[in-house]
Design a protein around this motif. Sequence first.
Motif, mmCIF file in Angstrom:
data_model
loop_
_atom_site.group_PDB
_atom_site.id
_atom_site.type_symbol
_atom_site.label_atom_id
_atom_site.label_comp_id
_atom_site.label_asym_id
_atom_site.label_seq_id
_atom_site.Cartn_x
_atom_site.Cartn_y
_atom_site.Cartn_z
ATOM 1 N N CYS A 89 0.900 -1.394 -0.081
ATOM 2 C CA CYS A 89 -0.125 0.084 -0.014
ATOM 3 C C CYS A 89 0.991 1.252 -0.008
ATOM 4 C CB CYS A 89 -0.680 -0.028 1.168
ATOM 5 S SG CYS A 89 -2.408 -1.194 1.275
ATOM 6 N N VAL A 90 1.935 1.227 0.509
ATOM 7 C CA VAL A 90 2.766 2.453 0.902
ATOM 8 C C VAL A 90 3.551 2.656 -0.280
ATOM 9 C CG1 VAL A 90 4.801 3.180 1.880
ATOM 10 C CG2 VAL A 90 3.102 2.266 3.157
ATOM 11 N N ILE A 91 4.180 1.470 -1.142
ATOM 12 C CA ILE A 91 4.679 1.691 -2.339
ATOM 13 C C ILE A 91 3.574 2.398 -3.404
ATOM 14 C CG2 ILE A 91 5.854 0.421 -4.308
ATOM 15 C CD1 ILE A 91 7.145 -1.413 -1.801
ATOM 16 N N ALA A 92 2.453 1.754 -3.600
ATOM 17 C CA ALA A 92 1.393 1.978 -4.622
ATOM 18 C C ALA A 92 0.911 3.346 -4.357
ATOM 19 C CB ALA A 92 0.420 1.041 -4.597
ATOM 20 N N SER A 93 0.977 3.996 -3.085
ATOM 21 C CA SER A 93 0.448 5.175 -2.468
ATOM 22 C C SER A 93 1.594 6.058 -2.993
ATOM 23 C CB SER A 93 -0.020 5.455 -1.208
ATOM 24 O OG SER A 93 -1.367 4.651 -1.050
ATOM 25 N N THR A 94 2.754 5.872 -2.819
ATOM 26 C CA THR A 94 3.972 6.795 -3.115
ATOM 27 C C THR A 94 3.847 6.923 -4.783
ATOM 28 O OG1 THR A 94 5.204 6.038 -1.282
ATOM 29 C CG2 THR A 94 6.358 6.886 -3.116
ATOM 30 N N PHE A 95 3.757 5.800 -5.265
ATOM 31 C CA PHE A 95 3.745 5.883 -6.759
ATOM 32 C C PHE A 95 2.383 6.777 -7.213
ATOM 33 C CE2 PHE A 95 2.259 4.431 -11.018
ATOM 34 C CZ PHE A 95 3.357 4.655 -11.777
ATOM 35 N N LEU A 96 1.371 6.599 -6.807
ATOM 36 C CA LEU A 96 0.060 7.290 -7.116
ATOM 37 C C LEU A 96 0.370 8.726 -6.647
ATOM 38 C CD1 LEU A 96 -2.923 7.509 -7.769
ATOM 39 C CD2 LEU A 96 -3.490 7.600 -5.307
ATOM 40 N N SER A 97 0.881 9.098 -5.423
ATOM 41 C CA SER A 97 0.954 10.615 -5.363
ATOM 42 C C SER A 97 2.019 11.309 -5.986
ATOM 43 C CB SER A 97 1.501 10.777 -3.857
ATOM 44 O OG SER A 97 2.608 10.165 -3.480
ATOM 45 N N PHE A 98 3.249 10.737 -6.516
ATOM 46 C CA PHE A 98 3.865 11.366 -7.499
ATOM 47 C C PHE A 98 3.356 11.349 -8.871
ATOM 48 C CE2 PHE A 98 7.265 10.680 -4.064
ATOM 49 C CZ PHE A 98 7.464 12.001 -3.733
ATOM 50 N N LEU A 99 2.870 10.292 -9.392
ATOM 51 C CA LEU A 99 2.198 10.343 -10.650
ATOM 52 C C LEU A 99 0.927 11.655 -10.742
ATOM 53 C CD1 LEU A 99 1.716 9.060 -13.252
ATOM 54 C CD2 LEU A 99 -0.329 7.679 -11.949
ATOM 55 N N ILE A 100 0.285 11.759 -9.541
ATOM 56 C CA ILE A 100 -0.832 12.834 -9.500
ATOM 57 C C ILE A 100 0.022 14.288 -9.477
ATOM 58 C CG2 ILE A 100 -2.307 13.985 -8.033
ATOM 59 C CD1 ILE A 100 -3.725 11.352 -7.281
ATOM 60 N N MET A 101 1.009 14.266 -8.868
ATOM 61 C CA MET A 101 1.916 15.608 -8.696
ATOM 62 C C MET A 101 2.440 16.043 -10.199
ATOM 63 S SD MET A 101 3.745 15.356 -5.230
ATOM 64 C CE MET A 101 4.971 16.721 -5.540
ATOM 65 N N PHE A 102 2.853 14.810 -10.967
ATOM 66 C CA PHE A 102 3.524 15.088 -12.024
ATOM 67 C C PHE A 102 2.513 15.568 -13.218
ATOM 68 C CE2 PHE A 102 4.579 13.490 -16.214
ATOM 69 C CZ PHE A 102 5.821 13.972 -16.561
ATOM 70 N N PHE A 103 1.381 14.549 -13.144
ATOM 71 C CA PHE A 103 0.250 14.892 -14.035
ATOM 72 C C PHE A 103 -0.372 16.248 -13.938
ATOM 73 C CE2 PHE A 103 -4.091 14.278 -15.467
ATOM 74 C CZ PHE A 103 -3.959 13.765 -16.742
ATOM 75 N N LEU A 104 -0.366 16.714 -12.577
ATOM 76 C CA LEU A 104 -1.015 18.099 -12.365
ATOM 77 C C LEU A 104 0.043 19.328 -12.658
ATOM 78 C CD1 LEU A 104 -3.143 17.783 -9.242
ATOM 79 C CD2 LEU A 104 -3.842 18.604 -11.314
ATOM 80 N N LEU A 105 1.124 18.979 -12.402
ATOM 81 C CA LEU A 105 2.362 20.074 -12.519
ATOM 82 C C LEU A 105 2.457 20.113 -14.198
ATOM 83 C CD1 LEU A 105 4.920 19.388 -9.896
ATOM 84 C CD2 LEU A 105 3.298 21.195 -10.270
ATOM 85 N N VAL A 106 2.383 19.285 -14.852
ATOM 86 C CA VAL A 106 2.492 19.220 -16.537
ATOM 87 C C VAL A 106 1.072 19.910 -17.066
ATOM 88 C CG1 VAL A 106 2.884 17.728 -18.776
ATOM 89 C CG2 VAL A 106 4.163 17.374 -16.403
ATOM 90 N N PHE A 107 0.070 19.363 -16.603
ATOM 91 C CA PHE A 107 -1.082 19.490 -17.222
ATOM 92 C C PHE A 107 -1.943 20.567 -16.525
ATOM 93 C CE2 PHE A 107 -0.116 15.234 -18.817
ATOM 94 C CZ PHE A 107 0.053 15.671 -20.188
ATOM 95 N N LEU A 108 -1.759 21.244 -15.619
ATOM 96 C CA LEU A 108 -2.646 22.013 -14.822
ATOM 97 C C LEU A 108 -2.938 23.156 -15.510
ATOM 98 C CD1 LEU A 108 -3.952 22.748 -12.363
ATOM 99 C CD2 LEU A 108 -1.680 23.749 -11.364
#
Length: 186
Positions: free
Chosen positions: A94-113
């Motif tokens: 869960c920790v590994i998957a959540s880390t991946f998700l949080s950085f994916l969301i951050m990257f996605f938002l910063l690129v496409f915001l």
Amino acid sequence: MKNMTVGSPTKLILMFSLPLLIGNIFQQLYNISDILIVGRLIGVNALAAVGSTAPLYFVFLLISFGFTGGLTVITAQKFGAKDYDLMRKSMTHCVIASTFLSFLIMFFLLVFLRPFLKIMNVPDIILEDSYNFMAVLTGGMVMIVFFNLLSGFIRAVGDSKTPLYFLIFSTILNVFFNFILIYYCK
């Protein structure tokens, strides 16, 4: 930790659900305090900037809630089965998957915001403020995901009150720091 398999199911479910309901109310107070403080202390354009980002922010917030809630179901099942080794493995995954998700969301938002805000027809007069506000929220996405994950872990072992206490505390801190940072620090 509470064994949710012993006792009256109706009472267990009601007692577990009540803090979740109260938590939803505090989550709304968290958002309302942002709106009131920003609207009163900064002005109409700042309030519009915060409001214009709400739909986009809530999409990613709900993805976080759903993702971490779904992950912790396995943890709860392993806890209920008293299989603590697999429970620990589940928590690690869960920790590994959540880390991946949080950085994916951050990257996605910063690129496409900025394109998202354009697609949402955010007026040019508040576009920069909307972008800046959402960028700050994006920077905190890791903390949001892990707050939800930790809350899910605690609920998975039968405790729905402790996450509520943390939410109440964070709501109070939010109001305090909003006021201090906006009013005194500008």
